[in-house]
Design a protein around this motif. Structure first.
Motif, PDB file in Angstrom:
ATOM      1  N   SER A  58       0.926  -1.284   0.176  1.00  0.00           N
ATOM      2  CA  SER A  58       0.335  -0.175  -0.151  1.00  0.00           C
ATOM      3  C   SER A  58       0.485   0.867  -0.282  1.00  0.00           C
ATOM      4  O   SER A  58       0.630   2.042  -0.574  1.00  0.00           O
ATOM      5  CB  SER A  58      -1.012   0.243   1.153  1.00  0.00           C
ATOM      6  OG  SER A  58      -1.351  -1.091   1.586  1.00  0.00           O
ATOM      7  N   GLY A  97      -3.372  -4.968  -0.913  1.00  0.00           N
ATOM      8  CA  GLY A  97      -2.495  -4.127  -1.620  1.00  0.00           C
ATOM      9  C   GLY A  97      -2.780  -4.043  -3.436  1.00  0.00           C
ATOM     10  O   GLY A  97      -2.329  -2.744  -3.705  1.00  0.00           O
ATOM     11  N   ASN A 194       4.554   2.350  10.005  1.00  0.00           N
ATOM     12  CA  ASN A 194       3.232   2.377   9.286  1.00  0.00           C
ATOM     13  C   ASN A 194       2.145   2.217  10.057  1.00  0.00           C
ATOM     14  O   ASN A 194       1.931   2.170  10.890  1.00  0.00           O
ATOM     15  CB  ASN A 194       2.914   1.948   7.853  1.00  0.00           C
ATOM     16  CG  ASN A 194       1.797   2.640   6.822  1.00  0.00           C
ATOM     17  OD1 ASN A 194       1.444   3.231   6.888  1.00  0.00           O
ATOM     18  ND2 ASN A 194       1.256   1.052   6.509  1.00  0.00           N
ATOM     19  N   LYS A 195       0.780   2.585   9.724  1.00  0.00           N
ATOM     20  CA  LYS A 195      -0.498   1.775  10.434  1.00  0.00           C
ATOM     21  C   LYS A 195      -1.005   2.773  11.977  1.00  0.00           C
ATOM     22  O   LYS A 195      -1.119   2.945  12.320  1.00  0.00           O
ATOM     23  CB  LYS A 195      -0.433   0.639  10.584  1.00  0.00           C
ATOM     24  CG  LYS A 195      -0.957  -0.410   9.831  1.00  0.00           C
ATOM     25  CD  LYS A 195      -1.201  -1.984   9.440  1.00  0.00           C
ATOM     26  CE  LYS A 195      -0.892  -2.503   8.692  1.00  0.00           C
ATOM     27  NZ  LYS A 195      -1.267  -4.086   8.947  1.00  0.00           N
ATOM     28  N   LEU A 198      -3.689   3.492  14.418  1.00  0.00           N
ATOM     29  CA  LEU A 198      -3.537   2.148  14.608  1.00  0.00           C
ATOM     30  C   LEU A 198      -3.594   2.544  16.820  1.00  0.00           C
ATOM     31  O   LEU A 198      -2.485   3.176  16.493  1.00  0.00           O
ATOM     32  CB  LEU A 198      -3.092   1.170  14.831  1.00  0.00           C
ATOM     33  CG  LEU A 198      -3.942   0.149  13.090  1.00  0.00           C
ATOM     34  CD1 LEU A 198      -2.823  -1.406  13.215  1.00  0.00           C
ATOM     35  CD2 LEU A 198      -4.990  -0.445  13.390  1.00  0.00           C
ATOM     36  N   THR A 248       3.134   7.162   8.879  1.00  0.00           N
ATOM     37  CA  THR A 248       2.586   7.049   7.355  1.00  0.00           C
ATOM     38  C   THR A 248       1.258   6.203   8.498  1.00  0.00           C
ATOM     39  O   THR A 248       1.119   4.803   8.723  1.00  0.00           O
ATOM     40  CB  THR A 248       2.489   6.789   6.355  1.00  0.00           C
ATOM     41  OG1 THR A 248       3.141   5.052   6.545  1.00  0.00           O
ATOM     42  CG2 THR A 248       4.398   7.320   6.612  1.00  0.00           C
ATOM     43  N   ILE A 249      -0.120   6.747   7.382  1.00  0.00           N
ATOM     44  CA  ILE A 249      -1.629   5.930   7.177  1.00  0.00           C
ATOM     45  C   ILE A 249      -1.550   5.656   5.763  1.00  0.00           C
ATOM     46  O   ILE A 249      -2.226   6.958   5.436  1.00  0.00           O
ATOM     47  CB  ILE A 249      -2.545   6.375   7.783  1.00  0.00           C
ATOM     48  CG1 ILE A 249      -1.957   6.748   9.186  1.00  0.00           C
ATOM     49  CG2 ILE A 249      -4.237   5.033   7.559  1.00  0.00           C
ATOM     50  CD1 ILE A 249      -3.210   7.511   9.968  1.00  0.00           C
TER      51      ILE A 249
HETATM   52  N1  LIG Z   1      -5.600   0.398   9.677  1.00  0.00           N
HETATM   53  C1  LIG Z   1      -3.566   0.309   8.510  1.00  0.00           C
HETATM   54  N2  LIG Z   1      -4.031  -1.155   7.955  1.00  0.00           N
HETATM   55  C2  LIG Z   1      -3.050  -0.577   6.874  1.00  0.00           C
HETATM   56  C3  LIG Z   1      -2.867   0.467   6.654  1.00  0.00           C
HETATM   57  N3  LIG Z   1      -1.630   0.363   5.853  1.00  0.00           N
HETATM   58  C4  LIG Z   1      -2.185  -0.970   4.656  1.00  0.00           C
HETATM   59  N4  LIG Z   1      -3.392  -1.225   5.688  1.00  0.00           N
HETATM   60  C5  LIG Z   1      -3.921  -2.399   5.465  1.00  0.00           C
HETATM   61  O1  LIG Z   1      -2.633  -3.963   6.063  1.00  0.00           O
HETATM   62  C6  LIG Z   1      -3.067  -4.939   5.222  1.00  0.00           C
HETATM   63  C7  LIG Z   1      -2.138  -5.421   4.443  1.00  0.00           C
HETATM   64  O2  LIG Z   1      -1.137  -4.423   3.750  1.00  0.00           O
HETATM   65  P1  LIG Z   1       0.066  -4.778   2.343  1.00  0.00           P
HETATM   66  O3  LIG Z   1      -0.042  -3.087   1.622  1.00  0.00           O
HETATM   67  O4  LIG Z   1      -0.835  -5.650   1.492  1.00  0.00           O
HETATM   68  O5  LIG Z   1       0.982  -4.816   3.189  1.00  0.00           O
HETATM   69  P2  LIG Z   1       2.528  -5.467   2.604  1.00  0.00           P
HETATM   70  O6  LIG Z   1       3.372  -5.391   3.697  1.00  0.00           O
HETATM   71  O7  LIG Z   1       2.366  -4.802   1.706  1.00  0.00           O
HETATM   72  O8  LIG Z   1       1.573  -6.703   3.150  1.00  0.00           O
HETATM   73  P3  LIG Z   1       2.611  -9.056   2.860  1.00  0.00           P
HETATM   74  O9  LIG Z   1       3.645  -7.903   1.114  1.00  0.00           O
HETATM   75  O10 LIG Z   1       1.844  -9.215   2.598  1.00  0.00           O
HETATM   76  O11 LIG Z   1       3.573  -8.475   3.730  1.00  0.00           O
HETATM   77  C8  LIG Z   1      -3.880  -5.173   4.056  1.00  0.00           C
HETATM   78  O12 LIG Z   1      -5.323  -4.818   4.606  1.00  0.00           O
HETATM   79  C9  LIG Z   1      -3.657  -3.483   3.877  1.00  0.00           C
HETATM   80  O13 LIG Z   1      -5.514  -2.094   3.910  1.00  0.00           O
HETATM   81  C10 LIG Z   1      -2.625   1.710   7.163  1.00  0.00           C
HETATM   82  O14 LIG Z   1      -1.154   2.421   7.753  1.00  0.00           O
HETATM   83  N5  LIG Z   1      -3.953   1.770   8.511  1.00  0.00           N
END
Ligand SMILES: Nc1nc2c(ncn2[C@@H]2O[C@H](COP(=O)(O)OP(=O)(O)OP(=O)(O)O)[C@@H](O)[C@H]2O)c(=O)[nH]1
Ligand SMILES: [Mg+2]
Length: 339
Positions: A58, A97, A194-195, A198, A248-249
């Motif tokens: 994301s 993502g 990130n996130k 939360l 970041t979000i």
């Molecule tokens: N609450 C929240 N959820 C998030 C945020 N960023 C990503 N997510 C959620 O976290 C989950 C994983 O996001 P991805 O971007 O696929 O994470 P990733 O690190 O690429 O995951 P992998 O490739 O599987 O390791 C998804 O359901 C997103 O919607 C954020 O800033 N806040």
């Protein structure tokens, strides 16, 4: 027209075809890489690494969007993404993502996203990734993001490929322990929490900050990675650069422009400090070593028969020879004597 020439001319279909050849390590892919290499060296290579589900995909998607639509009327830059092992069995997050990706960036000719399944061997994966990155570099992409899931050696390998490494953390993942274990801070040029929507984000940031304080400066890191011949590029000292922490979000595009600015700032820092050249040298040195190792092992493998190999292994298992003696037998072709 030769495939490499079509790629240089901006042919997207040729680019996609070449990426497959390189990923599958075909003869045509190798030849094209050779002729493209003189055209590489211009892209800013940005590694994005962190635990599964922290939001890497994301985040990269949002960053790509910002570089395509820069604030303040700056000119857009071309962005490529190499996502290594995007299908995490832990979170399944990649699917979501990637869906967000499709929606925001679909149809933009200045963006190219390539997912690659992880291979069996680590060297093979790093080698294939390096090849894909070179193709994008030659094809004129200004930024190439390399996204990897991983906790440990894989991250260090990516740090060897990238000029700038982002380490992505998220609240409540037991990140403190994870970070220490993986020596993850030692490869980070920029830390992302990130996130940030939360609960627990303050704790995560505080833990990162105190570990950062502890690890500056870190001559220890060289000892850590002694096993390999060259340290990851980011492990060389960076006087004048303290890894910043950015919240970041990525689901709400909060903090992304700031993060994009930090990525640019690190590139400028590398240029001004002379570290860009040092990293380039280390990057290419570690790629050379990687390919050398692969070539030597596969050459050695065909020089010895399976039965010879098994015979030596048998002695080893019976403890009639030590592992080191076994290597001497296999490498020097020393004949096995009954002992
Ligand atoms: N609450 C929240 N959820 C998030 C945020 N960023 C990503 N997510 C959620 O976290 C989950 C994983 O996001 P991805 O971007 O696929 O994470 P990733 O690190 O690429 O995951 P992998 O490739 O599987 O390791 C998804 O359901 C997103 O919607 C954020 O800033 N806040
Ligand atoms: Mg992902």
């Amino acid at each position: 027209m030769k495939l490499a020439d079509s790629v240089l001319a901006g042919d997207r279909l040729a680019l996609a075809r070449l990426l497959s050849y390189v990923e599958n390590d075909t003869a045509e892919g190798r030849a094209a890489l050779d002729s493209l290499f003189p055209h590489t060296g211009r892209s800013h290579l940005v590694g994005v690494t962190g635990a599964p589900g922290t939001g890497k995909s994301s985040l990269v998607n949002r960053l790509a969007y910002v570089f395509r639509h820069p604030p303040g009327g700056a000119s857009p830059r071309r962005v490529a993404v190499v996502a290594v092992d995007p299908s995490s069995p832990f979170t399944g997050g990649a699917i979501l993502g990637d869906r967000i990706r499709m929606r925001d960036l679909a149809g933009d000719p200045g963006v190219f996203i390539r997912s690659m399944a992880a291979r069996g061997s680590l060297g093979g994966l790093a080698g294939a990734t390096a090849g894909l990155v070179q193709v994008f570099d030659a094809a004129g992409y200004d930024l190439v993001f390399i996204e990897t899931v991983g906790v440990g050696q894989g991250e260090v390998d990516i740090a060897r490929l990238a000029h700038t490494t982002l380490v992505v953390e998220a609240p409540n993942l037991g990140d403190e322990i994870q970070a220490i274990k993986a020596g993850i801070l030692e490869i980070a040029d920029i830390l992302v929490v990130n996130k940030a929507d939360l609960p627990g984000v303050e704790n995560t940031e505080r833990a990162l900050r105190s570990m950062l304080d502890l690890s500056q400066p870190s001559p220890r890191s060289m000892v850590h990675h002694k096993a390999s011949l060259s340290p990851p590029a980011s492990l060389i000292g960076q006087p004048g650069w303290v890894p910043p922490i950015q919240r970041t979000i990525s689901t709400e595009a909060v903090g992304i422009e700031e993060l994009a600015a930090l990525i640019d700032r690190h590139r400028d820092y590398l240029g001004e400090s002379g570290n860009w050249q040092r990293r380039e040298r280390l990057r290419l040195e570690s790629e050379l070593e990687m390919l050398l190792r692969e070539a030597l092992v596969s050459r050695w493998r065909i020089s010895i028969s399976e039965s010879q190999y098994q015979a030596v292994l048998g002695r080893l298992v019976e403890r009639r020879i030590s592992p080191r003696q076994a290597v001497e037998c296999l490498v020097d072709g020393r004949v096995l004597r009954d002992t």
